[in-house]
Design an enzyme around this catalytic site. Structure first.
Site, PDB file in Angstrom:
ATOM      1  N   ASP A 161       1.275  -1.284  -0.015  1.00  0.00           N
ATOM      2  CA  ASP A 161       0.080   0.062  -0.002  1.00  0.00           C
ATOM      3  C   ASP A 161       0.811   1.165  -0.162  1.00  0.00           C
ATOM      4  OD1 ASP A 161      -1.812   1.936   0.182  1.00  0.00           O
ATOM      5  OD2 ASP A 161      -2.805   0.960   2.077  1.00  0.00           O
ATOM      6  N   ASP A 169      -2.921   2.373  -5.802  1.00  0.00           N
ATOM      7  CA  ASP A 169      -1.831   2.534  -4.910  1.00  0.00           C
ATOM      8  C   ASP A 169      -1.749   1.037  -4.165  1.00  0.00           C
ATOM      9  OD1 ASP A 169      -4.555   3.215  -3.682  1.00  0.00           O
ATOM     10  OD2 ASP A 169      -3.522   4.594  -2.621  1.00  0.00           O
ATOM     11  N   GLU A 170      -2.099   0.483  -4.460  1.00  0.00           N
ATOM     12  CA  GLU A 170      -2.257  -0.802  -3.838  1.00  0.00           C
ATOM     13  C   GLU A 170      -2.286  -1.666  -4.594  1.00  0.00           C
ATOM     14  OE1 GLU A 170      -4.542  -0.598  -0.627  1.00  0.00           O
ATOM     15  OE2 GLU A 170      -5.931   0.390  -0.967  1.00  0.00           O
TER      16      GLU A 170
END
Length: 413
Positions: A12, A106-107
């Site tokens: 993350d 973003d993960e």
């Protein structure tokens, strides 16, 4: 090999948009900044940790953020910059395993089960990933390591920013016993509130709850909730492009922030309809069934509905109006995180000269728009009459192109 023998990483990125901006612009480093949407809406998409320390949060109005932090610096978001960075980060992941699933921009999840012999240990892989991201982009990430996706995501949330948390199989019960059930990915505010009314507050209590009781309250997801409380999740890490094949042309896009404004949702549907229609025309196929897929902010809650129209089409306006019609039959329960549109029930080699003059003009206009958009990018030209509300431009969608393996191929009947 059983599911419990897997080793999964969840990575993350910390305050991703803000961190990318601070890395690209040295004058912003160490300062409280807030990134807002590219359309200039006064809502904060994400904030730096310096701003978060002053109480500035995602979804907050700019005026409210400035009230809490008068020196707050507002930065207009740059989707292309974030997409590029995310693409390159996912390429780093693929140096450690081909099994990489991008959850959002973003993960990502990585199944490193078969990589352990090569690299030594999960912890070694995690530290190498963190070091490479820091060296290449000067940003940080928090990593969780666990036996499955559910627990790996939980672990990555436990130490932020720049954390590394490992949940070993023998420690699952102890960690979950007093963990609030709302901490699990997939249990949103509404579900958590319902569980509290049932006197279920922790994961331990959820895992011990009678399955029949949960099923009576939540339907088919009742058993899933019970298993989540026990830390059980057998869902695989699925690289993009390797999902179950469908005979359709489709696009799904993760939004840069969760939204619940109907006009904004319709703008995104228009963009997706343009993408689906354009590709269908490029492959010379048309379909009769239009499907709309919505994933809510809590990730696990979602729905999909479809409508079959009278004739085959590959026209963006027809796809869009049908998708909007589907949306209007549903009351949205949460803000939306992902939208998807697909065209199925396909027919090959559909191009033919329309009978009526107006339809011929429409076809020529569509071809001209396709040529411009293929050259300069999606949505450079679109049908102004379709744009909902007063805004005529403003692309807030993080398109599928950022995913590590590109966009899904067309599958035809």
């Amino acid at each position: 090999m059983t599911v419990n023998q897997r080793t999964v990483i969840h990575c993350d990125m910390n305050a991703f948009f803000a961190s990318v901006e601070q890395s690209a612009r040295p004058e912003l480093r160490g300062k409280p900044i807030a990134v807002v949407g590219s359309g200039g809406r006064p809502v904060i998409t994400t904030s730096s940790y310096e701003a978060r320390a002053r109480g500035v949060k995602t979804g907050m109005a700019v005026w409210e953020g400035r009230r809490l932090c008068p020196e707050l610096i507002i930065v207009i978001g740059d989707n292309k910059k974030y997409q590029h960075t995310s693409t390159e980060i996912n390429r780093i992941f693929q140096d450690f395993t081909p099994e990489v699933e991008a959850f959002s921009i973003d993960e990502s999840w990585l199944d490193i089960t078969h990589s352990l012999k090569m690299f030594g240990s999960a912890e070694t892989i995690a530290y190498q990933i963190k070091a490479r991201i820091k060296h290449q982009f000067d940003i940080t990430c928090s990593i969780g390591i666990a036996p499955n996706k559910l627990l790996a995501k939980l672990a990555s949330d436990l130490q932020k920013p720049d954390g590394l948390t490992i949940i070993k199989p023998d420690d699952v019960s102890r960690i979950l016993e007093h963990m609030p059930a709302s901490e699990l990915c997939g249990i949103g505010k509404k579900t958590a509130a319902t569980l509290r009314l049932m006197n279920i507050n922790t994961c331990g209590e959820l895992g011990r709850c009678d399955e029949a009781r949960l099923t009576r309250k939540f339907g088919i997801i009742g058993r899933r909730l019970m298993l989540m409380g026990q830390g059980i999740d057998d869902s695989p890490v699925t690289p993009f492009g390797e999902e179950d094949e469908v005979k359709s042309v489709g696009h799904s896009s993760t939004l840069e922030r969760d939204i619940d404004d109907p006009l904004e949702i319709r703008r995104f549907l228009l963009q997706l309809s343009e993408m689906v229609g354009s590709r269908a025309r490029r492959y010379n196929v048309a379909g009769k069934t239009i499907s709309l897929y919505v994933r809510y902010a809590d990730f696990f809650s979602s729905w999909g509905k479809q409508t079959t129209i009278k004739r085959h089409t590959n026209q963006s306006d027809e796809i869009y109006r049908t998708a909007v019609g589907i949306l209007e039959t549903v009351d949205l329960e949460q803000p939306v995180r992902l939208l998807g549109i697909s065209l199925s029930n396909l027919q090959h080699e559909v191009e033919q000269l329309p009978l009526f003059i107006e339809d011929r003009k429409k076809l020529e206009a569509t071809k001209a728009m396709d040529e411009v958009n293929q050259k300069y990018g999606n949505m450079v030209v679109t049908l102004g009459s379709l744009l909902p509300g007063k805004e005529k431009r403003g692309n807030h969608v993080i398109p599928p192109s950022w995913r590590p393996d590109g966009i899904k191929n067309v599958k035809c009947t």
